[in-house]
Motif scaffolding. Structure first.
Motif, PDB file in Angstrom:
ATOM      1  N   TYR A  46       0.822  -1.194   0.000  1.00  0.00           N
ATOM      2  CA  TYR A  46       0.000   0.000   0.000  1.00  0.00           C
ATOM      3  C   TYR A  46       0.869   1.261   0.000  1.00  0.00           C
ATOM      4  O   TYR A  46       2.062   1.203   0.275  1.00  0.00           O
ATOM      5  CB  TYR A  46      -0.922   0.013   1.230  1.00  0.00           C
ATOM      6  N   ARG A  47       0.256   2.375  -0.305  1.00  0.00           N
ATOM      7  CA  ARG A  47       0.948   3.664  -0.276  1.00  0.00           C
ATOM      8  C   ARG A  47       0.627   4.339   1.059  1.00  0.00           C
ATOM      9  O   ARG A  47      -0.529   4.463   1.433  1.00  0.00           O
ATOM     10  CB  ARG A  47       0.492   4.549  -1.426  1.00  0.00           C
ATOM     11  N   TRP A  48       1.666   4.766   1.770  1.00  0.00           N
ATOM     12  CA  TRP A  48       1.492   5.477   3.029  1.00  0.00           C
ATOM     13  C   TRP A  48       2.564   6.557   3.128  1.00  0.00           C
ATOM     14  O   TRP A  48       3.745   6.270   2.934  1.00  0.00           O
ATOM     15  CB  TRP A  48       1.598   4.513   4.215  1.00  0.00           C
ATOM     16  N   ALA A  49       2.154   7.781   3.414  1.00  0.00           N
ATOM     17  CA  ALA A  49       3.069   8.922   3.558  1.00  0.00           C
ATOM     18  C   ALA A  49       3.951   9.078   2.314  1.00  0.00           C
ATOM     19  O   ALA A  49       5.144   9.362   2.424  1.00  0.00           O
ATOM     20  CB  ALA A  49       3.910   8.784   4.821  1.00  0.00           C
ATOM     21  N   GLY A  50       3.365   8.841   1.137  1.00  0.00           N
ATOM     22  CA  GLY A  50       4.084   9.031  -0.107  1.00  0.00           C
ATOM     23  C   GLY A  50       5.027   7.916  -0.494  1.00  0.00           C
ATOM     24  O   GLY A  50       5.717   8.007  -1.507  1.00  0.00           O
TER      25      GLY A  50
END
Length: 111
Positions: A46-50
């Motif tokens: 997943y994508r988290w904080a870019g």
């Protein structure tokens, strides 16, 4: 498909089996969930904080009544170790009547 389903299957991930177990037991104890299945061995990307992240997690399959769903999600947010936990409620439109009635009984819901 029923326009107003009486039950939800809530999806949530946890970082490990120990935390997933504690969370599941608490939700069942508080009658917010009738049953929680723990599915270990999940890999989430997943994508988290870019950034793209990859984590090994445990999936919780939480069965509840629609009337308890909002309270369950709020309690999940309080108890969960993640800053923004997954909490996705999927309506249950069909199922074995006796099982669905048991969910109502276990969560104190009255159809």
């Amino acid at each position: 498909m029923s326009p107003d389903p009486r039950h939800h299957l809530l999806l949530c991930t946890c970082p490990d089996v120990a935390q997933a177990t504690r969370l599941a037991e608490q939700l069942v104890e508080e009658e917010l969930a009738a049953c929680v299945n723990l599915v270990p061995g999940l890999t989430s990307i997943y994508r988290w904080a870019g950034e793209i992240a990859r984590e090994h997690e445990v999936l919780l399959l939480i069965k509840t009544s629609t009337t308890r769903s909002r309270a369950l999600i709020e309690r999940l947010a309080e108890l969960h170790p993640y800053e923004t936990p997954e909490a996705i409620a999927v309506p249950v439109t069909e199922g074995l009547t006796d099982y669905l009635n048991w969910i109502d009984t276990a969560t104190g819901a009255h159809p």
